[in-house]
Design an enzyme around this catalytic site. Structure first.
Site, PDB file in Angstrom:
ATOM      1  N   ASN A 165       0.900  -1.088  -0.195  1.00  0.00           N
ATOM      2  CA  ASN A 165      -0.055   0.064  -0.126  1.00  0.00           C
ATOM      3  C   ASN A 165       0.980   1.399   0.011  1.00  0.00           C
ATOM      4  O   ASN A 165       0.643   2.239  -0.790  1.00  0.00           O
ATOM      5  CB  ASN A 165      -1.073   0.002   1.226  1.00  0.00           C
ATOM      6  N   GLU A 192       4.033  -3.807  12.492  1.00  0.00           N
ATOM      7  CA  GLU A 192       3.054  -2.774  12.300  1.00  0.00           C
ATOM      8  C   GLU A 192       1.989  -3.385  11.537  1.00  0.00           C
ATOM      9  O   GLU A 192       2.267  -3.643  10.353  1.00  0.00           O
ATOM     10  CB  GLU A 192       3.753  -1.699  11.529  1.00  0.00           C
ATOM     11  N   CYS A 203      -3.060   1.784   6.681  1.00  0.00           N
ATOM     12  CA  CYS A 203      -3.326   1.111   7.814  1.00  0.00           C
ATOM     13  C   CYS A 203      -3.931   2.438   8.889  1.00  0.00           C
ATOM     14  O   CYS A 203      -4.693   1.785   9.593  1.00  0.00           O
ATOM     15  CB  CYS A 203      -1.987   0.856   8.558  1.00  0.00           C
ATOM     16  N   GLU A 206       7.852   2.578  15.467  1.00  0.00           N
ATOM     17  CA  GLU A 206       8.771   3.421  14.451  1.00  0.00           C
ATOM     18  C   GLU A 206       8.448   4.770  14.541  1.00  0.00           C
ATOM     19  O   GLU A 206       7.724   5.080  15.295  1.00  0.00           O
ATOM     20  CB  GLU A 206       8.069   2.664  12.884  1.00  0.00           C
TER      21      GLU A 206
END
Ligand code: NDP
Length: 472
Positions: A139, A237, A271, A449
């Site tokens: 994505n 993630e 996300c 992150e």
């Protein structure tokens, strides 16, 4: 004689047209072992390179990528499907993240603990982990790579990136550009192929110290299980179903824009997309009317076509999943305000297009509410106030992002404290900043992150006790 893996190729296709845009090798376990071995070999030299020099090399790589932004953006649009404008933003974001960490190279610090004991002090050494495997989805193929690449390289690790099977081209080109700009051989490599084939050999290779994974929750759990066999470091993630809450004193126009961008950017395949919208009943009618007006302006088209704001979904499978989620939800209830179908027209016939979709008041246990929806469909519910909104918002196994719109400082503070998520935006669109840590709770992930925090996930702290020997 060529091995099966050497002869196997993956054909990359444009999601807007089905046309071939490139071919890459479909590598197997033997090639995975080779790239990891090269990364292991390159590690001592990279670690021993002074941190400031590492930062300078990484920065030069980022600048070289920026110089090729338009070429890379086109490549990204062709393989991923997103509008060119969004592809340019993505490449720019990648560069910013890499530059951010390059700038921190000179600030890497350990610790000193005086008077640990009689004639003794302590040191805390910060050491890189070694070889990092970065597994990245389709994505945002480059920004999600950059989040791993920047801190990993600056801390002195070497990295093997495994892009999604369907989006390897921009990543391969970036690696080439950064190598030409000065990154030593073996420090940043890319291996192409299927995750289901390459995942296990990469993650379980004894020379790999850490796996940084972005992708779906089920695959993330599988990767964590594989990594656990070797007690490896992992960051995950994973998926999300971000709630957005709009209270009755909110800046309605600002919130409408944030909902539209938040849900439909990247064709809803983010996300951090706004995936559940809770609007105070007192302003719901006005809000929904304005949102419908905004969504009506989202021009569908190929990412390369002038004026396109909404590209195709990335794959046939993504569209089928979305269609199933929408129709299963509408079978149970809810009012379809717009969309809910493929667009008509020859220009859409060979791509994975889907109209932007708004659904009012579907059941709270329907698929659009409980599953992650990775496409341009937004469910909207009316709520009586903050408490109800928070209860609904937190009724999810995910906990990635969240947002609240209100001018009431107390309500905003309560929401920030009570929303079960790794990020809360107050009166702001869902923008990720390099300065702040990002990562989910619950089924949305593990570890951080971005921010200085990311550096902790690419270094080991080692304690040293130094005792002065008595003089002879
Ligand atoms: P997947 O989990 O299917 O794929 C992600 C990556 O994992 C791809 O590179 C894939 O390779 C690889 N992979 C697949 N199977 C394995 C395996 N057995 N072992 C190791 N790696 C494997 O996710 P999607 O492609 O569906 O990506 C979308 C998901 O990513 C969504 O759920 C989304 O929410 C999440 N995401 C999370 C973000 C976050 O920061 N939290 C950001 C963006 C997305 P291949 O393509 O070859 O199958």
């Amino acid at each position: 004689m060529a091995t099966a893996a050497e002869t196997a190729v993956t054909v990359i296709r444009n999601p807007a047209s089905g046309e071939e845009v490139g071919r890459v090798p479909r590598n197997g376990p033997a090639e995975a072992a080779e790239v990891v071995a090269r990364a292991r070999e390159a590690f001592p030299g990279w670690w021993q390179t002074p941190a400031a020099r590492r930062g300078a090399i990484v920065r030069a790589g980022a600048e070289a990528v920026l110089a090729q932004r338009d070429e890379l953006a086109l490549q990204l649009t062709l393989e991923q499907g997103k509008p060119l404008r969004e592809a340019r933003i993505e490449i720019t974001r990648f560069v910013h993240t890499i530059e951010h960490y390059a700038g921190l190279a000179k600030s890497l610090r350990g610790g000193y603990v005086p008077n640990l004991d009689q004639n003794a002090h302590g040191l805390v050494l910060k050491r890189p982990l070694g070889v990092v495997v970065a597994i990245v989805p389709w994505n945002f193929p480059t920004t999600l790579l950059g989040n791993k690449l920047g801190p990993a390289l600056v801390c002195g690790n070497t990295i093997v990136a495994k892009p999604a099977e369907s989006t390897p081209l921009t990543t391969l080109r970036i690696a080439e550009i950064m190598r030409d700009a000065g990154l030593p051989d073996g420090v940043f490599q890319v291996i192409t192929g299927k995750g289901s084939v390459l995942g296990e050999p990469l993650v379980t290779d004894p020379a790999v110290a850490k796996v940084a994974f972005t992708g779906s929750t089920p695959v993330g759990k599988h990767v964590a299980e594989l990594a656990a066999r070797g007690v490896k470091r992992v960051t995950l993630e994973l998926g999300g179903s971000d709630p957005m809450i709009v209270l009755d004193d909110a800046d309605v126009d600002g919130a409408v824009s944030a909902a539209s961008v938040g849900r439909f950017f990247n064709c809803g395949q983010a996300c951090l997309a706004v995936k559940r919208l809770y609007v105070h009943e007192r302003i719901a009618d006005e809000f929904v009317e304005k949102l419908q007006g905004k969504v009506a302006k989202l021009k569908l088209g190929a990412g390369t076509a002038e004026g396109t704001l909404l590209g195709p979904l990335h794959s046939e499978e993504q569209r089928e999943t979305l269609e199933e989620q929408v129709s299963a939800t509408l079978d149970r209830g809810g009012e379809l305000l717009r969309g809910g179908r493929r667009p008509d027209g020859d220009e859409y016939a060979n791509g994975w297009f889907y109209e932007p979709t708004l659904i009012l008041e579907p059941p709270h246990d329907s698929k659009l509410s409980v599953e992650e929806v990775f496409g341009p469909a937004l469910p909207i519910w009316k709520v009586g106030g903050l408490d109800e909104a928070l209860e609904r918002a937190n009724a999810s196994q995910f906990g990635l992002g969240s947002s609240v719109w209100t001018r009431d400082l107390t309500a905003a503070t309560v929401a920030a404290e009570r929303l079960e998520a790794g990020y809360t935006w107050i009166n702001s669109g869902q923008i990720i900043y390099d300065e702040l840590p990002f990562g989910g709770v619950g089924e949305s992930g593990l570890g951080k992150e971005h921010g200085n925090e990311a550096l902790d996930y690419y270094q080991e702290s080692k304690a040293v006790v130094v005792k002065q020997s008595p003089r002879p």
